[in-house]
Design an enzyme around this catalytic site. Structure first.
Site, PDB file in Angstrom:
ATOM      1  N   ALA A   1       0.761  -1.153  -0.034  1.00  0.00           N
ATOM      2  CA  ALA A   1      -0.003   0.176  -0.068  1.00  0.00           C
ATOM      3  C   ALA A   1       0.752   1.190  -0.067  1.00  0.00           C
ATOM      4  O   ALA A   1       1.101   1.721  -1.086  1.00  0.00           O
ATOM      5  CB  ALA A   1      -0.875   0.036   1.174  1.00  0.00           C
ATOM      6  N   ARG A   2       1.210   1.850   1.205  1.00  0.00           N
ATOM      7  CA  ARG A   2       2.236   2.870   1.341  1.00  0.00           C
ATOM      8  C   ARG A   2       3.201   2.650   2.617  1.00  0.00           C
ATOM      9  O   ARG A   2       2.813   2.043   3.561  1.00  0.00           O
ATOM     10  CB  ARG A   2       1.375   4.161   1.436  1.00  0.00           C
TER      11      ARG A   2
ATOM     12  N   ASP B   1       6.922  -3.715  -0.639  1.00  0.00           N
ATOM     13  CA  ASP B   1       7.016  -3.137  -1.860  1.00  0.00           C
ATOM     14  C   ASP B   1       7.073  -1.507  -1.899  1.00  0.00           C
ATOM     15  O   ASP B   1       7.309  -0.852  -2.707  1.00  0.00           O
ATOM     16  CB  ASP B   1       5.975  -3.432  -3.057  1.00  0.00           C
TER      17      ASP B   1
ATOM     18  N   GLU C   1      10.907   6.692   0.171  1.00  0.00           N
ATOM     19  CA  GLU C   1      11.199   6.048  -1.201  1.00  0.00           C
ATOM     20  C   GLU C   1      12.016   7.246  -1.883  1.00  0.00           C
ATOM     21  O   GLU C   1      11.400   8.269  -2.192  1.00  0.00           O
ATOM     22  CB  GLU C   1      10.234   5.747  -1.931  1.00  0.00           C
TER      23      GLU C   1
ATOM     24  N   HIS D   1       8.946  -0.576  -5.109  1.00  0.00           N
ATOM     25  CA  HIS D   1       7.718  -0.306  -5.297  1.00  0.00           C
ATOM     26  C   HIS D   1       7.281  -0.429  -6.871  1.00  0.00           C
ATOM     27  O   HIS D   1       6.990   0.460  -7.739  1.00  0.00           O
ATOM     28  CB  HIS D   1       7.542   1.347  -5.297  1.00  0.00           C
ATOM     29  N   ILE D   2       7.014  -1.705  -7.066  1.00  0.00           N
ATOM     30  CA  ILE D   2       6.610  -2.113  -8.406  1.00  0.00           C
ATOM     31  C   ILE D   2       5.298  -2.792  -8.682  1.00  0.00           C
ATOM     32  O   ILE D   2       4.968  -3.507  -9.388  1.00  0.00           O
ATOM     33  CB  ILE D   2       7.788  -2.984  -9.216  1.00  0.00           C
ATOM     34  N   GLY D   3       4.536  -2.429  -7.629  1.00  0.00           N
ATOM     35  CA  GLY D   3       3.075  -3.137  -7.375  1.00  0.00           C
ATOM     36  C   GLY D   3       2.345  -3.135  -9.039  1.00  0.00           C
ATOM     37  O   GLY D   3       1.745  -4.042  -9.408  1.00  0.00           O
ATOM     38  N   SER D   4       2.463  -1.815  -9.436  1.00  0.00           N
ATOM     39  CA  SER D   4       1.640  -1.675 -10.593  1.00  0.00           C
ATOM     40  C   SER D   4       2.426  -1.742 -11.918  1.00  0.00           C
ATOM     41  O   SER D   4       2.081  -1.504 -13.026  1.00  0.00           O
ATOM     42  CB  SER D   4       0.910  -0.133 -10.637  1.00  0.00           C
TER      43      SER D   4
HETATM   44  C1  DGY Z   1      -0.305   3.720  -7.205  1.00  0.00           C
HETATM   45  O1  DGY Z   1      -0.982   4.041  -8.257  1.00  0.00           O
HETATM   46  O2  DGY Z   1      -0.795   4.504  -6.164  1.00  0.00           O
HETATM   47  C2  DGY Z   1       0.917   3.153  -7.227  1.00  0.00           C
HETATM   48  O3  DGY Z   1       1.545   2.878  -6.113  1.00  0.00           O
HETATM   49  C3  DGY Z   1       1.987   3.530  -8.249  1.00  0.00           C
HETATM   50  O4  DGY Z   1       2.199   5.194  -8.099  1.00  0.00           O
END
Ligand code: DGY
Length: 321
Positions: free
Chosen positions: A239-240, A264, A269, A287-290
């Site tokens: 998430a964050r 992630d 960051e 941070h590669i979730g998307s």
């Molecule tokens: C989002 O869309 O919030 C992802 O974390 C990429 O920025």
């Protein structure tokens, strides 16, 4: 002078998305793809009608206050909106949009990957091969935890949380969740609601975080909540970073008070707390979730659909303010 709306694009976007921007707008691209400073962002915003930031551009209250009146909209290339002061934007009469839905699958995949990698000690195994320190097979090396049939606790059973629950059911996991409200039976698909996070934590073999980052969720995962997890628990965060108190998490990982974490996203960051790098029981991604080709294109087109709506005077589908 161009009649097309002028748009400041915070970062490099996928080629197909930039092509459509070039065709329909008068874009200012970020050729070097280096995050703009606040000063650069404001200087470049002087004669634009809209801004497309990513989560890397901080649209804080002072930045928003300093934007020229010509700027009508902030159409973010992200589902998260913690980089935008929504109250300041609303007060200034700015339209703000994000990109929900299109990254649910990609992010749930990364949560699944982190869950598996952290539970099965993938980092240590991979490192032993790359550093040529794999001496022999033994019945004891690399012993991890199986996730099949275990309990998964989801914090924030929104769009991504629900997709993760569906994927986890294929591993026969029992799904628990903590949310502001219980889901309908149809949405819950048997997942068990917990009104309080504290009640759910002792039951979690894996805890996965999917709530938005805001003042309510800041450091939701802290010393007190981590102490309620079982010693074999695995924590996953896609998430964050702000949802987690780094000092508290690093301490429980160092002291082996939980089994492992798969992360992630991080505070600050990419300059993350360096102590994470020292931990073997941590599987870390940048941070590669998307970050799939399909999803990044879909995010870009979603931004453009929102932008198009703004400039033909329609309500954008992802209107936040
Ligand atoms: C989002 O869309 O919030 C992802 O974390 C990429 O920025």
């Amino acid at each position: 002078m161009s009649a097309k709306p002028r748009v400041l694009v915070g970062r490099k976007l996928p080629p197909n998305v930039e092509a459509r921007l070039r065709q329909d707008y008068d874009p200012i691209f970020n050729q070097d793809d280096v995050v703009y400073s606040k000063e650069q962002l404001l200087a470049l915003s002087v004669d634009v009608d809209a801004i497309i930031p990513c989560h890397t551009e901080h649209m804080s209250a002072d930045v928003i206050a300093a934007l020229p009146d010509r700027v009508k909209a902030i159409c973010s290339f992200s589902v998260g909106t913690d980089h935008i002061d929504l109250i300041a934007a609303k007060n200034k009469g700015l339209i703000v949009t994000n990109t929900p839905d299109v990254l649910n699958d990609a992010t749930a995949e990364i949560a699944m990957l982190l869950m598996l990698a952290a539970s099965r000690r993938a980092y240590e195994g991979e490192r032993s091969i790359r550093t040529d320190t794999w001496a022999d097979w033994t019945a004891f090396d690399g012993l991890g935890l199986q996730i099949t049939g275990k309990r998964l606790g989801i914090v924030g059973m929104g769009r991504v949380g629900r997709v993760l629950a569906k994927r986890a059911r294929a591993f026969d996991m029992e799904i628990h969740y903590h949310n502001r409200r219980p889901l309908s039976d149809d949405e819950a698909q048997g997942a068990i609601f917990h009104e309080s996070l504290e009640a759910m934590l002792p039951l979690c073999d894996v805890l996965s975080i999917h709530c938005p980052s805001n003042s309510d969720s800041k450091h939701l995962i802290n010393r007190e909540t981590l102490a309620l997890l079982p010693e074999h628990a695995v924590l996953v965060n896609t998430a964050r970073g702000a949802v987690v108190d780094d000092d508290a998490l690093i301490e429980v990982l160092q002291q082996r008070k939980i089994f492992a974490a798969g992360l992630d996203v991080f505070n600050n960051e990419p300059a993350i707390d360096p102590r994470y790098r020292e931990l073997d029981n941590c599987f870390l991604l940048p941070h590669i979730g998307s970050a799939t080709r399909e999803t990044r294109d879909a995010m870009g087109f979603r931004v453009l659909d929102n932008l198009d709506a703004v400039f033909v005077g329609k309500v954008p589908q992802d209107l936040l303010t």
